[in-house]
Design a protein around this motif. Structure first.
Motif, PDB file in Angstrom:
ATOM      1  N   ILE A  31      16.215 -14.364 -55.267  1.00 47.93           N
ATOM      2  CA  ILE A  31      15.177 -15.114 -54.562  1.00 47.93           C
ATOM      3  C   ILE A  31      14.257 -15.682 -55.628  1.00 47.93           C
ATOM      4  O   ILE A  31      13.820 -14.962 -56.535  1.00 47.93           O
ATOM      5  N   VAL A  32      13.969 -16.972 -55.534  1.00 47.56           N
ATOM      6  CA  VAL A  32      13.155 -17.650 -56.540  1.00 47.56           C
ATOM      7  C   VAL A  32      12.086 -18.475 -55.836  1.00 47.56           C
ATOM      8  O   VAL A  32      12.314 -18.996 -54.736  1.00 47.56           O
ATOM      9  N   SER A  33      10.925 -18.568 -56.460  1.00 49.92           N
ATOM     10  CA  SER A  33       9.867 -19.387 -55.872  1.00 49.92           C
ATOM     11  C   SER A  33       8.872 -19.857 -56.922  1.00 49.92           C
ATOM     12  O   SER A  33       8.515 -19.110 -57.832  1.00 49.92           O
ATOM     13  N   ASN A  34       8.461 -21.094 -56.760  1.00 45.28           N
ATOM     14  CA  ASN A  34       7.315 -21.651 -57.470  1.00 45.28           C
ATOM     15  C   ASN A  34       6.305 -22.037 -56.392  1.00 45.28           C
ATOM     16  O   ASN A  34       6.185 -23.193 -56.023  1.00 45.28           O
ATOM     17  N   PRO A  35       5.600 -21.046 -55.842  1.00 42.74           N
ATOM     18  CA  PRO A  35       4.740 -21.296 -54.681  1.00 42.74           C
ATOM     19  C   PRO A  35       3.382 -21.850 -55.085  1.00 42.74           C
ATOM     20  O   PRO A  35       3.073 -21.955 -56.278  1.00 42.74           O
ATOM     21  N   PRO A  36       2.546 -22.221 -54.111  1.00 44.07           N
ATOM     22  CA  PRO A  36       1.162 -22.592 -54.445  1.00 44.07           C
ATOM     23  C   PRO A  36       0.486 -21.424 -55.158  1.00 44.07           C
ATOM     24  O   PRO A  36       0.566 -20.278 -54.698  1.00 44.07           O
ATOM     25  N   TYR A  37      -0.176 -21.707 -56.294  1.00 42.65           N
ATOM     26  CA  TYR A  37      -0.801 -20.595 -57.015  1.00 42.65           C
ATOM     27  C   TYR A  37      -2.109 -20.964 -57.706  1.00 42.65           C
ATOM     28  O   TYR A  37      -2.680 -20.162 -58.444  1.00 42.65           O
ATOM     29  N   ILE A  38      -2.622 -22.155 -57.493  1.00 45.07           N
ATOM     30  CA  ILE A  38      -3.870 -22.565 -58.130  1.00 45.07           C
ATOM     31  C   ILE A  38      -5.029 -22.271 -57.186  1.00 45.07           C
ATOM     32  O   ILE A  38      -5.034 -22.734 -56.038  1.00 45.07           O
ATOM     33  N   CYS A  39      -5.995 -21.509 -57.649  1.00 50.60           N
ATOM     34  CA  CYS A  39      -7.158 -21.200 -56.819  1.00 50.60           C
ATOM     35  C   CYS A  39      -8.036 -22.442 -56.653  1.00 50.60           C
ATOM     36  O   CYS A  39      -8.140 -23.279 -57.557  1.00 50.60           O
ATOM     37  N   CYS A  40      -8.669 -22.532 -55.507  1.00 44.06           N
ATOM     38  CA  CYS A  40      -9.515 -23.692 -55.239  1.00 44.06           C
ATOM     39  C   CYS A  40     -10.615 -23.860 -56.282  1.00 44.06           C
ATOM     40  O   CYS A  40     -11.011 -24.979 -56.602  1.00 44.06           O
ATOM     41  N   LYS A  41     -11.083 -22.743 -56.832  1.00 42.22           N
ATOM     42  CA  LYS A  41     -12.152 -22.810 -57.827  1.00 42.22           C
ATOM     43  C   LYS A  41     -11.695 -23.492 -59.114  1.00 42.22           C
ATOM     44  O   LYS A  41     -12.523 -23.920 -59.931  1.00 42.22           O
ATOM     45  N   GLU A  42     -10.389 -23.603 -59.322  1.00 42.35           N
ATOM     46  CA  GLU A  42      -9.850 -24.251 -60.518  1.00 42.35           C
ATOM     47  C   GLU A  42      -9.761 -25.773 -60.359  1.00 42.35           C
ATOM     48  O   GLU A  42      -9.497 -26.485 -61.330  1.00 42.35           O
ATOM     49  N   ARG A  43      -9.972 -26.265 -59.156  1.00 39.58           N
ATOM     50  CA  ARG A  43      -9.822 -27.697 -58.876  1.00 39.58           C
ATOM     51  C   ARG A  43     -10.640 -28.586 -59.812  1.00 39.58           C
ATOM     52  O   ARG A  43     -10.130 -29.603 -60.303  1.00 39.58           O
ATOM     53  N   PRO A  44     -11.913 -28.252 -60.121  1.00 39.21           N
ATOM     54  CA  PRO A  44     -12.695 -29.141 -60.995  1.00 39.21           C
ATOM     55  C   PRO A  44     -12.131 -29.302 -62.402  1.00 39.21           C
ATOM     56  O   PRO A  44     -12.468 -30.271 -63.094  1.00 39.21           O
ATOM     57  N   THR A  45     -11.300 -28.374 -62.846  1.00 40.27           N
ATOM     58  CA  THR A  45     -10.751 -28.451 -64.198  1.00 40.27           C
ATOM     59  C   THR A  45      -9.445 -29.246 -64.257  1.00 40.27           C
ATOM     60  O   THR A  45      -8.911 -29.470 -65.338  1.00 40.27           O
ATOM     61  N   MET A  46      -8.956 -29.682 -63.107  1.00 37.85           N
ATOM     62  CA  MET A  46      -7.655 -30.343 -63.049  1.00 37.85           C
ATOM     63  C   MET A  46      -7.792 -31.858 -63.129  1.00 37.85           C
ATOM     64  O   MET A  46      -8.831 -32.430 -62.782  1.00 37.85           O
ATOM     65  N   ALA A  47      -6.727 -32.508 -63.559  1.00 32.90           N
ATOM     66  CA  ALA A  47      -6.717 -33.962 -63.672  1.00 32.90           C
ATOM     67  C   ALA A  47      -6.804 -34.605 -62.287  1.00 32.90           C
ATOM     68  O   ALA A  47      -6.195 -34.114 -61.326  1.00 32.90           O
ATOM     69  N   ASP A  48      -7.533 -35.717 -62.205  1.00 36.08           N
ATOM     70  CA  ASP A  48      -7.709 -36.406 -60.919  1.00 36.08           C
ATOM     71  C   ASP A  48      -6.375 -36.868 -60.343  1.00 36.08           C
ATOM     72  O   ASP A  48      -6.187 -36.861 -59.119  1.00 36.08           O
ATOM     73  N   ASN A  49      -5.441 -37.298 -61.209  1.00 35.49           N
ATOM     74  CA  ASN A  49      -4.181 -37.812 -60.671  1.00 35.49           C
ATOM     75  C   ASN A  49      -3.335 -36.715 -60.032  1.00 35.49           C
ATOM     76  O   ASN A  49      -2.471 -36.991 -59.210  1.00 35.49           O
ATOM     77  N   VAL A  50      -3.628 -35.449 -60.383  1.00 36.25           N
ATOM     78  CA  VAL A  50      -2.959 -34.322 -59.723  1.00 36.25           C
ATOM     79  C   VAL A  50      -3.686 -33.978 -58.427  1.00 36.25           C
ATOM     80  O   VAL A  50      -3.086 -33.930 -57.345  1.00 36.25           O
ATOM     81  N   VAL A  51      -4.979 -33.756 -58.521  1.00 37.65           N
ATOM     82  CA  VAL A  51      -5.769 -33.320 -57.363  1.00 37.65           C
ATOM     83  C   VAL A  51      -5.746 -34.350 -56.239  1.00 37.65           C
ATOM     84  O   VAL A  51      -5.637 -34.004 -55.060  1.00 37.65           O
ATOM     85  N   ASN A  52      -5.842 -35.631 -56.601  1.00 35.94           N
ATOM     86  CA  ASN A  52      -5.981 -36.676 -55.596  1.00 35.94           C
ATOM     87  C   ASN A  52      -4.657 -37.224 -55.068  1.00 35.94           C
ATOM     88  O   ASN A  52      -4.650 -37.982 -54.088  1.00 35.94           O
ATOM     89  N   HIS A  53      -3.550 -36.863 -55.701  1.00 40.99           N
ATOM     90  CA  HIS A  53      -2.282 -37.491 -55.305  1.00 40.99           C
ATOM     91  C   HIS A  53      -1.154 -36.505 -54.998  1.00 40.99           C
ATOM     92  O   HIS A  53      -0.313 -36.802 -54.147  1.00 40.99           O
ATOM     93  N   GLU A  54      -1.113 -35.366 -55.670  1.00 38.40           N
ATOM     94  CA  GLU A  54      -0.045 -34.416 -55.360  1.00 38.40           C
ATOM     95  C   GLU A  54      -0.477 -33.555 -54.162  1.00 38.40           C
ATOM     96  O   GLU A  54      -1.669 -33.338 -53.938  1.00 38.40           O
ATOM     97  N   PRO A  55       0.485 -33.064 -53.372  1.00 38.34           N
ATOM     98  CA  PRO A  55       0.137 -32.395 -52.110  1.00 38.34           C
ATOM     99  C   PRO A  55      -0.600 -31.077 -52.309  1.00 38.34           C
ATOM    100  O   PRO A  55      -0.079 -30.140 -52.915  1.00 38.34           O
ATOM    101  N   GLY A  56      -1.826 -31.010 -51.781  1.00 37.59           N
ATOM    102  CA  GLY A  56      -2.625 -29.803 -51.903  1.00 37.59           C
ATOM    103  C   GLY A  56      -1.961 -28.591 -51.268  1.00 37.59           C
ATOM    104  O   GLY A  56      -2.150 -27.465 -51.714  1.00 37.59           O
TER     105      GLY A  56
END
Length: 288
Positions: free
Chosen positions: A191-216
């Motif tokens: 069984i393998v998974s790359n699930p959602p794992y980024i905490c919401c508090k980390e959002r400000p440190t992420m690139a805009d093109n990721v936060v604003n365009h890839e599926p939250g």
């Protein structure tokens, strides 16, 4: 129009080095241009129609759209995968996870005649990059892949069809564990998974093109429950993974040790943190 003129159009949206890389990806994707072609000035030899196409694509990138979405594809583990805003853009680290699984199973799985297929489940398949790659790279495998997003599954099925991979895609929510069927007599071997794992508090440190365009939906977990998906998958694996089977996770480096500890506490015989090519604690591999 020169290469220098093109990448300067993306500054300051991107820093110069990243802008150059984005333009190289764009030119390669649109016109199959190598770095030698680009540096050698072949951009200036393009037709007016081709230059107009570049201008249009650059406008999309300037608006923040990732170049992979602009092109409609990304290369992953040697295969070209269609991508769109319904799925995450596959990353090199995830290809490392696939290579790890292939290496661990690069041998006859069973001496029985006929050989027993290696049963693999990919939870949260997105573009299907993990499931399709494992289906193609592990002979005599039976791969199943789940996702909660119908749009993602449509993309994944298209990728499997184009790459001639045999994968059984299913619309399922791993968080609704009680409604999921157990492996039963035909338990999974991997069984393998790359699930959602980024905490919401980390959002400000992420690139805009990721936060604003890839599926939250595929990126974020609540700050107070960072192991939400790992815990749910572990619960399912305990009743659906064969004894001695492997559970492979891509993880947030901040919580790699926590994931490993949780798995050991839940009854897995081993749980090891492994680093990616950048030296980050990116994977947890465990055995039931």
């Amino acid at each position: 129009m020169t290469y220098q003129e093109l990448w300067h159009k993306l500054v300051p949206k991107y820093d110069p080095r990243e802008a150059q890389a984005v333009v190289r990806v764009l030119l390669d994707g649109l016109f199959d241009m190598s770095l030698t072609d680009i540096v050698g000035g072949k951009v200036t030899e393009l037709s007016a129609e081709s230059q107009q196409l570049i201008e249009e694509k650059l406008k999309e990138i300037q608006s923040g759209t990732p170049v992979q979405y602009v092109l409609g594809f990304e290369w992953f583990a040697g295969h070209r995968f269609a991508v769109n805003p319904s799925v995450l853009i596959p990353r090199p680290e995830t290809a490392e996870l696939c290579s790890m699984i292939v290496a661990d199973h690069d041998r006859p799985f069973c001496c029985l005649e006929p050989p027993v297929p290696l049963r693999i489940l990919d939870v949260g398949t997105g573009s299907g990059c993990i499931a399709v790659t494992l289906s193609l790279d592990i002979p005599n495998s039976a791969v199943e892949a789940w996702d909660i997003s119908g749009d993602a599954l449509l993309t994944a099925r298209d990728n499997a069809r184009r790459l001639h991979a045999s994968v059984d895609f299913r619309l399922r929510d791993i968080l609704d564990a009680d409604a999921l069927p157990a492996g039963g007599d035909a338990a999974y071997d991997v069984i393998v998974s790359n699930p959602p794992y980024i905490c919401c508090k980390e959002r400000p440190t992420m690139a805009d093109n990721v936060v604003n365009h890839e599926p939250g939906l595929a990126l974020f977990v609540p700050d107070d429950d960072p192991l939400r998906f790992y815990s749910a998958i572990a619960s399912y694996a305990l009743r659906s993974l064969r004894k001695g089977g492997g559970l492979y996770f891509e993880v947030n480096a901040l919580y790699a040790d926590d994931v490993a500890s949780m798995l050991r506490e839940r009854g897995f015989s081993s749980a090891t943190v492994r680093k990616d090519q950048f030296g980050m604690s990116r994977f947890v591999v465990s055995t039931l």
